[in-house]
Scaffold this motif. Structure first.
Motif, mmCIF file in Angstrom:
data_model
loop_
_atom_site.group_PDB
_atom_site.id
_atom_site.type_symbol
_atom_site.label_atom_id
_atom_site.label_comp_id
_atom_site.label_asym_id
_atom_site.label_seq_id
_atom_site.Cartn_x
_atom_site.Cartn_y
_atom_site.Cartn_z
ATOM 1 N N HIS A 1 0.861 -1.195 0.000
ATOM 2 C CA HIS A 1 0.000 0.000 0.000
ATOM 3 C C HIS A 1 0.888 1.234 0.000
ATOM 4 C CE1 HIS A 1 -2.086 3.108 2.650
ATOM 5 N NE2 HIS A 1 -2.809 3.100 1.552
ATOM 6 N N ASN B 1 2.669 0.498 5.146
ATOM 7 C CA ASN B 1 2.323 -0.909 5.333
ATOM 8 C C ASN B 1 2.513 -1.383 6.773
ATOM 9 O OD1 ASN B 1 1.767 -1.654 2.473
ATOM 10 N ND2 ASN B 1 3.891 -0.989 2.202
ATOM 11 N N VAL C 1 0.963 -4.705 7.887
ATOM 12 C CA VAL C 1 0.601 -5.525 6.727
ATOM 13 C C VAL C 1 1.663 -6.614 6.568
ATOM 14 C CG1 VAL C 1 0.060 -5.580 4.273
ATOM 15 C CG2 VAL C 1 -0.458 -3.527 5.621
ATOM 16 N N TYR D 1 7.072 -8.523 8.314
ATOM 17 C CA TYR D 1 6.489 -7.181 8.187
ATOM 18 C C TYR D 1 7.491 -6.232 7.529
ATOM 19 C CZ TYR D 1 2.686 -8.908 11.052
ATOM 20 O OH TYR D 1 1.613 -9.636 11.511
ATOM 21 N N GLN E 1 4.641 -6.184 0.095
ATOM 22 C CA GLN E 1 3.509 -7.061 0.411
ATOM 23 C C GLN E 1 2.661 -7.296 -0.845
ATOM 24 O OE1 GLN E 1 4.563 -4.508 2.169
ATOM 25 N NE2 GLN E 1 4.491 -4.946 4.357
ATOM 26 N N VAL F 1 -0.549 -7.093 -1.666
ATOM 27 C CA VAL F 1 -1.901 -6.572 -1.400
ATOM 28 C C VAL F 1 -2.803 -6.976 -2.561
ATOM 29 C CG1 VAL F 1 -3.253 -4.464 -1.179
ATOM 30 C CG2 VAL F 1 -1.031 -4.659 -0.038
ATOM 31 N N ASN G 1 -5.392 -8.821 1.840
ATOM 32 C CA ASN G 1 -3.966 -9.049 1.606
ATOM 33 C C ASN G 1 -3.771 -10.522 1.263
ATOM 34 O OD1 ASN G 1 -1.170 -8.320 1.697
ATOM 35 N ND2 ASN G 1 -1.018 -9.076 3.805
ATOM 36 N N LEU H 1 -7.469 -7.110 6.691
ATOM 37 C CA LEU H 1 -6.943 -6.066 7.571
ATOM 38 C C LEU H 1 -7.826 -4.825 7.531
ATOM 39 C CD1 LEU H 1 -3.248 -6.337 6.305
ATOM 40 C CD2 LEU H 1 -4.144 -7.351 8.399
ATOM 41 N N TRP I 1 -2.204 -0.831 10.194
ATOM 42 C CA TRP I 1 -3.235 -1.814 9.870
ATOM 43 C C TRP I 1 -3.286 -2.883 10.958
ATOM 44 C CZ3 TRP I 1 -5.895 -1.240 5.125
ATOM 45 C CH2 TRP I 1 -5.354 -0.281 4.249
#
Lengths: 95, 370
Positions: B169, B183, B186, B195, B200, B202, B219, B239, B248
């Motif tokens: 994101h 993120n 996320v 993390y 990620q 998404v 996600n 999320l 998130w």
């Protein structure tokens, strides 16, 4: 000094809308690459269908010089002679 | 007064348009439009005289944008499609998202490889948005199974949220001039660091105008059993953010799987959110029994909506942009499947009926009331 040969590009049916309906284009070019460069200058909408932004010929197209696939010749460096016909066609697909 | 419900259906073999009067008893289907090539994004632009847009992802001749000014009775190519500058070195591989911009003819377009383009003339000319397309992370993003795609563009005043698979994101708070990875919380299941700052996978992001600080995200989940470096990552798939996407938290508890692609918010209730959980391996519904799951409390709990859907032996996938919801007083949901069925969830998903059962594989479904 030899003059640049004039060759004919045969335009496949789905692409004619991008060059005012022309079925054939007459181009002065000594190689396939030069022929594509001519299209980039003079027929950009058609060119964009044939080559991506980096100038690379789109992956699923085949270019024939007369009846020979250019990949069996010298690729885009294949030399052209006066009267040659360059035909650009989508690769066969199915399934 | 709004009187027609319009659906655009992007498929592997062109775009279809279906419409119905407001009771939505039956839909008339038109199409396919385009040269029989995949359509991954559509837009029903209701600003002024409605315009329909569809990407046309031609594997032979490159990407096009189609436009209809007669509610989908005909489509024509716009004068150009997004294209990278020649010196950039990237070439357009797909068009994944089309969204309306702020000006009457402004459009935003997310593409593969993940980049953002804008048009100010209804899609006839395009310019690349450098703040994200040339972001310092851009050359480090990796393609997921579907490609390196920018699939979500959400505009909220000067805020712009982007969803990138796999990139994560990204948030702009200056109207799209600059972006930063956003993120926090996320998770990623395919990297040692659970993390990371970015990268990620998404799948989709949704929001509601009444709660602009809140975002919902589907996600790439399905990592509860992971035993490698970094340990298991349960519940990272669904999320919620309450601070404009800066951080998130999981709302996946209660779902049969945290893997899935689409996520939607009810048009009249920011607390009501819909997902379609899928088995992460087969990408079909758990137990081969399709169901949409609904939360009416912002993700605290979930209920299963499946009345009318097959009860067994159903193995389709619903892709990230293949589910939408209309804006009528009691809305209907719609989803299209990779096996070519288009379903309507009447009464906000309480009762499902198959509208069309033999379309090509469906990539995209959008609905508007015009």
């Amino acid at each position: 000094m030899a003059s640049t040969p004039t060759i004919t590009i045969h335009v496949a049916g789905p692409l004619r809308t991008y060059c005012a309906g022309a079925a054939q284009l007459s181009v002065s070019a000594g190689t396939v690459s030069a022929a594509l460069e001519d299209l980039e200058r003079n027929q950009f909408a058609l060119y964009r269908n044939l080559c991506d932004e980096t100038g690379r010929l789109r992956r699923h197209l085949n270019v024939f010089v007369n009846s020979d696939n250019m990949r069996d010749l010298d690729g885009i460096d294949t030399m052209l002679a006066p009267g040659d016909v360059v035909t650009i066609l989508p690769a066969v697909s199915g399934g | 007064m709004a009187d027609r419900v319009i659906l655009t259906i992007g498929t592997r073999k062109g775009v279809f348009v279906a419409d119905a009067a407001k009771p939505r008893r039956s839909f008339a289907l038109r199409g396919p439009f385009g040269p029989g090539v995949p359509v991954y994004s559509t837009l029903i632009d209701t600003r002024g005289t409605p315009r329909l847009y569809a990407s046309s992802c031609n594997p032979f001749f490159g990407m096009k944008v189609l436009r209809s000014t007669d509610l989908g009775k005909s489509f024509k190519e716009t004068k150009s499609a997004p294209a990278f500058p020649k010196e950039d070195g990237r070439a357009l591989a797909n068009i994944w998202s089309l969204e309306a911009g702020s000006g009457k003819k402004d459009l935003w377009c997310g593409v593969e490889p993940a980049s953002l383009f804008k048009s100010h003339d209804g899609g006839d000319s395009w310019e690349m948005v450098p703040g994200i397309s040339n972001h310092e992370h851009a050359r480090k993003w990796q393609p997921g199974a579907g490609g390196l795609c920018m699939h979500t563009i959400i505009r909220d005043g000067n805020r712009v949220h982007l969803g990138i698979s796999t990139g994560g994101h990204y948030l702009s708070e200056d109207g799209g001039d600059t972006f930063r990875a956003s993120n926090g919380g996320v998770g990623a299941g395919f990297a040692p660091d659970p993390y990371p700052e970015f990268g990620q996978c998404v799948h989709k992001i949704a929001r509601h105008d009444d709660a602009p600080d809140r975002l919902y995200m589907q996600n790439h989940g399905g990592w509860a059993e992971w035993t490698g470096p970094g340990g298991p990552r349960p519940d990272i798939g669904v999320l919620r953010s309450d601070d404009y996407g800066h951080s998130w938290r999981s709302i996946a508890k209660g779902l049969p799987s945290d893997f899935g692609f689409p996520i939607l918010v009810h048009p009249h209730d920011a607390d009501t959110v819909y997902v379609m959980p899928l088995d992460p391996a087969t990408r079909s519904c758990p137990g081969s029994a399709p169901a949409v799951w609904r939360s009416e409390n912002g993700g605290d709990s979930w209920s299963r909506l499946s009345r009318g859907l097959p009860k067994k032996q159903s193995y389709f996938t619903v892709q990230r942009d293949a589910m939408d919801i209309d804006r009528l007083m009691v809305p209907a949901l719609y989803f299209g499947t990779t096996t070519g069925q288009l379903w309507i969830g009447r009464e906000a998903g309480e009762q499902w009926d198959c509208l069309f059962d033999s379309l090509p594989p469906i990539h995209n479904v959008k609905v508007e009331v015009v």
